[in-house]
Design a protein around this motif. Structure first.
Motif, PDB file in Angstrom:
ATOM      1  N   ARG A 181      51.421   8.293  -1.157  1.00 26.48           N
ATOM      2  CA  ARG A 181      50.118   7.924  -0.617  1.00 26.48           C
ATOM      3  C   ARG A 181      49.416   6.852  -1.448  1.00 26.48           C
ATOM      4  NH1 ARG A 181      45.977  11.435  -2.999  1.00 26.48           N
ATOM      5  NH2 ARG A 181      46.951  12.881  -4.486  1.00 26.48           N
ATOM      6  N   PHE A 182      49.939   6.537  -2.636  1.00 28.65           N
ATOM      7  CA  PHE A 182      49.349   5.488  -3.466  1.00 28.65           C
ATOM      8  C   PHE A 182      50.103   4.165  -3.356  1.00 28.65           C
ATOM      9  CE2 PHE A 182      48.254   9.490  -5.634  1.00 28.65           C
ATOM     10  CZ  PHE A 182      46.885   9.367  -5.677  1.00 28.65           C
ATOM     11  N   TYR A 183      51.154   4.109  -2.527  1.00 29.54           N
ATOM     12  CA  TYR A 183      51.981   2.913  -2.469  1.00 29.54           C
ATOM     13  C   TYR A 183      51.462   1.872  -1.474  1.00 29.54           C
ATOM     14  CZ  TYR A 183      55.719   4.904  -5.338  1.00 29.54           C
ATOM     15  OH  TYR A 183      56.448   5.422  -6.365  1.00 29.54           O
ATOM     16  N   GLY A 184      50.469   2.202  -0.681  1.00 27.47           N
ATOM     17  CA  GLY A 184      49.970   1.287   0.332  1.00 27.47           C
ATOM     18  C   GLY A 184      50.104   1.893   1.726  1.00 27.47           C
ATOM     19  N   ASP A 185      49.244   1.435   2.638  1.00 22.52           N
ATOM     20  CA  ASP A 185      49.192   2.024   3.975  1.00 22.52           C
ATOM     21  C   ASP A 185      50.482   1.819   4.760  1.00 22.52           C
ATOM     22  OD1 ASP A 185      46.646   2.925   3.488  1.00 22.52           O
ATOM     23  OD2 ASP A 185      45.672   1.167   4.389  1.00 22.52           O
ATOM     24  N   ASP A 244      44.691   6.557 -26.429  1.00 24.40           N
ATOM     25  CA  ASP A 244      44.731   6.216 -27.861  1.00 24.40           C
ATOM     26  C   ASP A 244      43.454   6.660 -28.583  1.00 24.40           C
ATOM     27  OD1 ASP A 244      47.226   5.017 -27.510  1.00 24.40           O
ATOM     28  OD2 ASP A 244      46.329   3.075 -27.029  1.00 24.40           O
ATOM     29  N   GLY A 245      42.937   7.806 -28.171  1.00 21.17           N
ATOM     30  CA  GLY A 245      41.753   8.362 -28.822  1.00 21.17           C
ATOM     31  C   GLY A 245      40.448   7.722 -28.424  1.00 21.17           C
ATOM     32  N   LYS A 246      40.453   6.797 -27.462  1.00 26.43           N
ATOM     33  CA  LYS A 246      39.238   6.108 -27.046  1.00 26.43           C
ATOM     34  C   LYS A 246      38.929   6.403 -25.587  1.00 26.43           C
ATOM     35  CE  LYS A 246      40.107   2.258 -30.228  1.00 26.43           C
ATOM     36  NZ  LYS A 246      40.316   0.787 -30.352  1.00 26.43           N
ATOM     37  N   ILE A 247      37.645   6.579 -25.292  1.00 25.49           N
ATOM     38  CA  ILE A 247      37.199   6.773 -23.915  1.00 25.49           C
ATOM     39  C   ILE A 247      37.112   5.417 -23.232  1.00 25.49           C
ATOM     40  CG2 ILE A 247      35.348   7.642 -22.446  1.00 25.49           C
ATOM     41  CD1 ILE A 247      34.582   9.561 -24.678  1.00 25.49           C
ATOM     42  N   VAL A 248      37.786   5.278 -22.093  1.00 27.42           N
ATOM     43  CA  VAL A 248      37.853   3.989 -21.407  1.00 27.42           C
ATOM     44  C   VAL A 248      37.472   4.175 -19.942  1.00 27.42           C
ATOM     45  CG1 VAL A 248      39.644   3.102 -22.952  1.00 27.42           C
ATOM     46  CG2 VAL A 248      40.312   4.313 -20.867  1.00 27.42           C
ATOM     47  N   ASP A 249      37.043   3.080 -19.335  1.00 29.87           N
ATOM     48  CA  ASP A 249      36.814   3.096 -17.893  1.00 29.87           C
ATOM     49  C   ASP A 249      38.103   2.673 -17.197  1.00 29.87           C
ATOM     50  OD1 ASP A 249      36.963   0.398 -18.426  1.00 29.87           O
ATOM     51  OD2 ASP A 249      34.827   0.018 -18.116  1.00 29.87           O
ATOM     52  N   LEU A 250      38.100   2.678 -15.870  1.00 29.78           N
ATOM     53  CA  LEU A 250      39.332   2.401 -15.126  1.00 29.78           C
ATOM     54  C   LEU A 250      39.861   0.986 -15.343  1.00 29.78           C
ATOM     55  CD1 LEU A 250      38.694   4.282 -11.763  1.00 29.78           C
ATOM     56  CD2 LEU A 250      40.173   4.939 -13.661  1.00 29.78           C
ATOM     57  N   ALA A 296      48.982   2.745  -9.720  1.00 25.03           N
ATOM     58  CA  ALA A 296      49.702   2.141  -8.605  1.00 25.03           C
ATOM     59  C   ALA A 296      49.331   0.668  -8.437  1.00 25.03           C
ATOM     60  CB  ALA A 296      49.418   2.911  -7.320  1.00 25.03           C
ATOM     61  N   ASP A 297      48.080   0.323  -8.714  1.00 22.33           N
ATOM     62  CA  ASP A 297      47.636  -1.070  -8.550  1.00 22.33           C
ATOM     63  C   ASP A 297      48.348  -2.010  -9.517  1.00 22.33           C
ATOM     64  OD1 ASP A 297      45.947  -0.248  -6.554  1.00 22.33           O
ATOM     65  OD2 ASP A 297      44.171  -0.116  -7.839  1.00 22.33           O
ATOM     66  N   ILE A 298      48.754  -1.506 -10.671  1.00 25.35           N
ATOM     67  CA  ILE A 298      49.482  -2.346 -11.624  1.00 25.35           C
ATOM     68  C   ILE A 298      50.993  -2.075 -11.540  1.00 25.35           C
ATOM     69  CG2 ILE A 298      47.530  -2.534 -13.198  1.00 25.35           C
ATOM     70  CD1 ILE A 298      48.832  -0.415 -14.968  1.00 25.35           C
ATOM     71  N   ARG A 299      51.408  -1.385 -10.447  1.00 27.41           N
ATOM     72  CA  ARG A 299      52.823  -1.083 -10.185  1.00 27.41           C
ATOM     73  C   ARG A 299      53.450  -0.259 -11.324  1.00 27.41           C
ATOM     74  NH1 ARG A 299      54.485  -3.936  -5.798  1.00 27.41           N
ATOM     75  NH2 ARG A 299      53.175  -5.713  -5.177  1.00 27.41           N
ATOM     76  N   PHE A 300      52.696   0.696 -11.787  1.00 25.44           N
ATOM     77  CA  PHE A 300      53.204   1.641 -12.793  1.00 25.44           C
ATOM     78  C   PHE A 300      53.410   2.967 -12.063  1.00 25.44           C
ATOM     79  CE2 PHE A 300      53.781   4.185 -16.405  1.00 25.44           C
ATOM     80  CZ  PHE A 300      53.879   3.389 -17.543  1.00 25.44           C
ATOM     81  N   TYR A 301      54.637   3.254 -11.644  1.00 27.31           N
ATOM     82  CA  TYR A 301      54.899   4.367 -10.741  1.00 27.31           C
ATOM     83  C   TYR A 301      55.515   5.592 -11.421  1.00 27.31           C
ATOM     84  CZ  TYR A 301      54.209   0.766  -7.194  1.00 27.31           C
ATOM     85  OH  TYR A 301      53.679  -0.235  -6.422  1.00 27.31           O
ATOM     86  N   ARG A 302      55.918   5.471 -12.660  1.00 29.21           N
ATOM     87  CA  ARG A 302      56.611   6.579 -13.323  1.00 29.21           C
ATOM     88  C   ARG A 302      55.591   7.405 -14.103  1.00 29.21           C
ATOM     89  NH1 ARG A 302      62.120   7.320 -14.527  1.00 29.21           N
ATOM     90  NH2 ARG A 302      62.521   8.607 -16.359  1.00 29.21           N
ATOM     91  N   ILE A 303      55.413   8.679 -13.705  1.00 25.56           N
ATOM     92  CA  ILE A 303      54.404   9.534 -14.331  1.00 25.56           C
ATOM     93  C   ILE A 303      54.992  10.918 -14.591  1.00 25.56           C
ATOM     94  CG2 ILE A 303      52.466   8.344 -13.230  1.00 25.56           C
ATOM     95  CD1 ILE A 303      52.298  10.785 -11.312  1.00 25.56           C
ATOM     96  N   GLY A 361      44.134  -2.218 -18.024  1.00 23.60           N
ATOM     97  CA  GLY A 361      44.500  -3.273 -18.967  1.00 23.60           C
ATOM     98  C   GLY A 361      45.296  -2.752 -20.151  1.00 23.60           C
ATOM     99  N   SER A 362      44.914  -1.590 -20.671  1.00 24.82           N
ATOM    100  CA  SER A 362      45.638  -1.024 -21.813  1.00 24.82           C
ATOM    101  C   SER A 362      47.051  -0.610 -21.426  1.00 24.82           C
ATOM    102  CB  SER A 362      44.872   0.178 -22.376  1.00 24.82           C
ATOM    103  OG  SER A 362      44.773   1.212 -21.405  1.00 24.82           O
ATOM    104  N   MET A 363      47.225  -0.077 -20.203  1.00 27.60           N
ATOM    105  CA  MET A 363      48.561   0.292 -19.743  1.00 27.60           C
ATOM    106  C   MET A 363      49.426  -0.950 -19.525  1.00 27.60           C
ATOM    107  SD  MET A 363      48.728   3.551 -19.736  1.00 27.60           S
ATOM    108  CE  MET A 363      50.274   3.722 -18.866  1.00 27.60           C
ATOM    109  N   GLU A 364      48.811  -2.023 -19.005  1.00 32.41           N
ATOM    110  CA  GLU A 364      49.553  -3.265 -18.799  1.00 32.41           C
ATOM    111  C   GLU A 364      49.968  -3.875 -20.138  1.00 32.41           C
ATOM    112  OE1 GLU A 364      51.509  -6.070 -16.650  1.00 32.41           O
ATOM    113  OE2 GLU A 364      50.431  -4.344 -15.823  1.00 32.41           O
ATOM    114  N   ASP A 365      49.052  -3.857 -21.125  1.00 31.98           N
ATOM    115  CA  ASP A 365      49.375  -4.395 -22.449  1.00 31.98           C
ATOM    116  C   ASP A 365      50.481  -3.579 -23.107  1.00 31.98           C
ATOM    117  OD1 ASP A 365      47.432  -6.294 -22.070  1.00 31.98           O
ATOM    118  OD2 ASP A 365      45.891  -5.186 -23.192  1.00 31.98           O
ATOM    119  N   TRP A 366      50.414  -2.268 -22.944  1.00 36.07           N
ATOM    120  CA  TRP A 366      51.453  -1.404 -23.543  1.00 36.07           C
ATOM    121  C   TRP A 366      52.815  -1.675 -22.907  1.00 36.07           C
ATOM    122  CZ3 TRP A 366      53.951   3.010 -21.198  1.00 36.07           C
ATOM    123  CH2 TRP A 366      54.749   3.748 -22.096  1.00 36.07           C
TER     124      TRP A 366
END
Length: 469
Positions: A347-351, A260-266, A311-318, A271-276
Motif C-alpha cells: 500500500r506504500f508503493y503507489g496507487d 542516532d539518539g536525536k529527535i527528528v522530523d519526517l 517508500a518515498d526515498i525507495r527504501f523498502y527493506r524494513i 534525509g538521514s536515511m538517504e545519507d546513510w
C-alpha cells in the motif's frame, strides 16, 4: 584503650608480649582500619568502573538492584576488614628473633601465612575478574548472567575461608588460647563490615541517570509487541535503528522519531536515511535494512507516516522489532529480535501498483478478511476473535486451503500493537503448519531440514499478507 589492646594481644601471644610495644599495638590497629577503608573504597570504585565497561552502544548499562548492590558492598567490606586484620596480625608478629625467645618459628609461620594468603587471594581474584570481564564482553550480557542471587553462597564461603585461614597457624601455635579471641575477632569484623557497607563511595544513581537518560527505550518506556515468530535482526553494519516512541511529557502524547539518539522530523528522517544509504557500497545497498522499534501504543497513522517517508526515498527493506512472548531473561535483553518480515507493505508503493495487487489477490480462492474492532478484538470472516485466538483461527483457515490470502484492513486509529498481533499470528500459524508437515514427511522439525527440503516447505506454506487501505 592501650590496656585493652595490650591485654587482647597478650592473651593469645603470651610468649611474644615483650615484643609488642604500645606504639606497635596502636599503630597496627590504626593502619589496619585505614587499610580496610582504602581497600573498600577502591573495591567500590572498581565496581562502578566495571559497570561503565558494560555500557552498550544504546547507552544501556548494568544497574544492580538495591539488594544486589548492598550484598556486593557487604562482601567488599568483609574482604577489606579481613585483609586489614591479616595485615595487623602480620605487623604485630613480624620482627627479628631475640635472645632466648621461644616460639619464634610459630611467629614466622603466622607472618608468612598472612602474607601468602593476601597475595594468593589477590592473584586468584584477578583471574576471576578477568573471566568475568570476558563473560560480560558482549552487550547486554548482564541481563543473561548474574552472580546474585544464584551464587551468593560462594561469596559467603569465600569470606569464611578468608577469615578462618589466618587462625590456622594461630591455633597450631597457641592451641585453645585463641578460641575466645577468634570469636571476638569474628564479632568485631562483622560489626565493622556491616557498618562500612552502608557507606556509598560513589553517587551511583547520578551515574545511572547520566547514561540511561540517553537510552531511548528506558527514557520513553518503550514497549515492543510480543510474539513467538522472531528472528535475529540484520547485521548492525547493514541496519539502521529507528525508534518511534511516545512523548509522555506532553499533555497529549505525541509520536517522536529518534535516529542516532536525536529527535527528528519526517524530512530530516528521510534525509538521514538517504545519507546513510549513500555511505555504503552499491553491492550492500539492496541489503540495507531499517529496523523499526515502535511502541505498541502508537497509532497506525503515525507509523504509516514513517513508512511512507521510507517508500518515498525507495527504501523498502524494513524489520519490526519485537520481543519473545515466552522468555527466560529480562525483556531488555531482547533488543536484537525482529518479526519475520523484510518488505514494506504494497500500500506504500503507489496507487497503480496497489490496484494491480488488489485485482490479483481477488482471484485467490481462500479469502481471509480481517478487520480490527479495537482492544485486540478482530473480525475474521465474520467471526469475532480475540487477539490470543488469532493464531488458532488463522491456522485452521489456512489448513482448509493453502491457496490463501490474508486481507487486513489497516485503519489510521488502530494501535500498532493490534496491527502486529495480526501479522505475528499469521507467522506463528504458518510456523506450526510447517513444523507439522516437516515432522509428517521428514520426521524432523522444519528448522532442522536441509536447504532443498526447507525450500519445499516455504513454497508449500507461503506468507501471503495483503494490507488494504
Amino acid at each position: 584503650m592501650n590496656r585493652v589492646l595490650k591485654a587482647m594481644a597478650a592473651a593469645f601471644c603470651h610468649p611474644l608480649r615483650s615484643r609488642l610495644s604500645t606504639f606497635k599495638l596502636v599503630s597496627g590497629v590504626v593502619m589496619a582500619l585505614l587499610m580496610s577503608f582504602v581497600f573498600y573504597f577502591f573495591s567500590c570504585a572498581m565496581l562502578e568502573a566495571f559497570r561503565v565497561m558494560t555500557l552498550t552502544p544504546e547507552y544501556d548499562i548494568w544497574v544492580p538492584s538495591e539488594k544486589e548492590r548492598s550484598f556486593y558492598q557487604l562482601f567488599f567490606a568483609f574482604v577489606s576488614v579481613v585483609f586489614a586484620q591479616s595485615f595487623c596480625l602480620a605487623y604485630w608478629f613480624d620482627g627479628p628473633r631475640r635472645f632466648f625467645e621461644q616460639r619464634h618459628r610459630s611467629a614466622v609461620q603466622i607472618v608468612n601465612g598472612q602474607r601468602n594468603l593476601n597475595w594468593y587471594f589477590l592473584y586468584w581474584f584477578a583471574k576471576v575478574l578477568l573471566c568475568w570481564f570476558c563473560i560480560f564482553g558482549f552487550p547486554g550480557a548482564f541481563y543473561a548472567f548474574s552472580l546474585y542471587p544464584d551464587f551468593k553462597h560462594l561469596f559467603v564461603l569465600l569470606i569464611t575461608v578468608l577469615f578462618l585461614h589466618p587462625w590456622v597457624a594461630m591455633r597450631q601455635a597457641f592451641k585453645r588460647k585463641t578460641v575466645k579471641w577468634m570469636a571476638l575477632s569474628a564479632a568485631l569484623v562483622t560489626i565493622l563490615a556491616f557498618g562500612m557497607s552502608r557507606i556509598n563511595v560513589v553517587d551511583y544513581k547520578s551515574l545511572d541517570n547520566t547514561f540511561l537518560s540517553r537510552n531511548v527505550p528506558h527514557r520513553y518506556s518503550l514497549e515492543l509487541p510480543e510474539t513467538d515468530a522472531v528472528l535475529k535482526m540484520q547485521r548492525a553494519s547493514l541496519s539502521k535503528i529507528v525508534y518511534l516512541v511516545q512523548d509522555k511529557d506532553e499533555p497529549e502524547p505525541q509520536c517522536l522519531v529518534i535516529v542516532d539518539g536525536k529527535i527528528v522530523d519526517l524530512p530530516t528522517f528521510s534525509g538521514s536515511m538517504e545519507d546513510w544509504r549513500l555511505c555504503h557500497n552499491e553491492a550492500d545497498i539492496p541489503l540495507l535494512t531499517c529496523c523499526l522499534n515502535i511502541d505498541k501504543k502508537l497509532k497506525m497513522k503515525d507509523v504509516d507516516e514513517v513508512l511512507q517517508a521510507l517508500a518515498d526515498i525507495r527504501f523498502y527493506r524494513i524489520q519490526f522489532a519485537v520481543v519473545p512472548r515466552h522468555r527466560l531473561l529480562d525483556v531488555r535483553y531482547y533488543n536484537f529480535l525482529a518479526l519475520n518480515t523484510m518488505r514494506l507493505p504494497i500500500r506504500f508503493y503507489g496507487d497503480s501498483i496497489y490496484q494491480q495487487w488488489v485485482e490479483g489477490v481477488g482471484e485467490i480462492p481462500n479469502q481471509i478478511i480481517v478487520t480490527s474492532l479495537g482492544a485486540e478484538t478482530y473480525d475474521v470472516n465474520g467471526t469475532l476473535v480475540e487477539g490470543a485466538e488469532c493464531k488458532t483461527i488463522f491456522k485452521e483457515l489456512i489448513r482448509q486451503n493453502l491457496d490463501y490470502i490474508i486481507r487486513f484492513k489497516v485503519d489510521d486509529e488502530m494501535l500498532y500493537g493490534d496491527y502486529i498481533t495480526v501479522m505475528a499470528s499469521v507467522r506463528e500459524a504458518l510456523n506450526e503448519l510447517k513444523d507439522e508437515y516437516a515432522i509428517e514427511k521428514y520426521l524432523k522439525h522444519w528448522e532442522q531440514l536441509y536447504p532443498d527440503e526447507e525450500e519445499e516447505i516455504y513454497y508449500r506454506f507461503p506468507f501471503r499478507f495483503f494490507e488494504e487501505k
